[in-house]
Write an enzyme that holds these catalytic residues in place. Sequence first.
Site, mmCIF file in Angstrom:
data_model
loop_
_atom_site.group_PDB
_atom_site.id
_atom_site.type_symbol
_atom_site.label_atom_id
_atom_site.label_comp_id
_atom_site.label_asym_id
_atom_site.label_seq_id
_atom_site.Cartn_x
_atom_site.Cartn_y
_atom_site.Cartn_z
ATOM 1 N N ASP A 102 31.476 -33.212 53.786
ATOM 2 C CA ASP A 102 32.650 -32.357 53.640
ATOM 3 C C ASP A 102 32.708 -31.780 52.234
ATOM 4 O OD1 ASP A 102 33.358 -33.030 56.221
ATOM 5 O OD2 ASP A 102 34.717 -34.628 55.603
ATOM 6 N N LYS A 103 33.415 -30.682 52.093
ATOM 7 C CA LYS A 103 33.500 -29.987 50.815
ATOM 8 C C LYS A 103 33.956 -30.919 49.692
ATOM 9 C CE LYS A 103 35.954 -26.224 48.494
ATOM 10 N NZ LYS A 103 37.072 -25.251 48.588
#
Length: 235
Positions: A102-103
């Site tokens: 995930d970012k």
Amino acid sequence: MRLDKFLANSGIGTRKEVKKFLKKNLVSVNDEIVKKPEMHINPEEDVITFDDIPIEYEPVVYLMMNKPAGFVSATEDDEHETVIDIVPEYMHLDLFPVGRLDKDTEGLLLLTNDGKFSHQLMSPKQKVAKKYYVEVSGHISDDAIDIFKAGIDLGDFTSSPSELEIVENGEDSIAYVTIYEGKFHQVKRMFHAIGCEVTYLKRVQIADLELDDRLELGEYRHLLEEDFKLLNLSV
């Protein structure tokens, strides 16, 4: 392989730019100046230099990155920087992330242009272990280890049995979790299901390969022969 393709694949420039370099006598093959872009060379045997600097050919690349937060695990994105932007010197080789983080997640991320390598590690059928260091807000319940081991119904899917190791427990808690798949926001959703919210997440291991602790955030290195053994792969 054509000389112009070799030079372009090595990051010297576009095919058009390469032709200009050839005309300027900047390229030599086995110590002889070459001007013909269509000349065929053997990258493994011939010595090719550009502006008197030998070019090392890397047709396939395997990198370990300590991914920083703020970068998306994609080859391109209209709104955010990607992990590929961190390795501009390899952009000509069409690298892609093996799986995704995930970012806002940090840690171990592999990059390659080898589709078979990626499939071997990320296919759900392979059930490759992925270990995360997790910080959460909230107390982790006493039965959480058994809940993770049994699999958690997350609505759209039920997680495979996973391993939870509680390091610290209180209003804020620390744990390690090992999963064998990689659904979207899976670790965060699993902890949410037991009443905890993830505040920090870092992947630290894939199979038996641990994140190199010498890599600062945003740094990367080539995989070594022993790394492939730890991944239970041979390349």
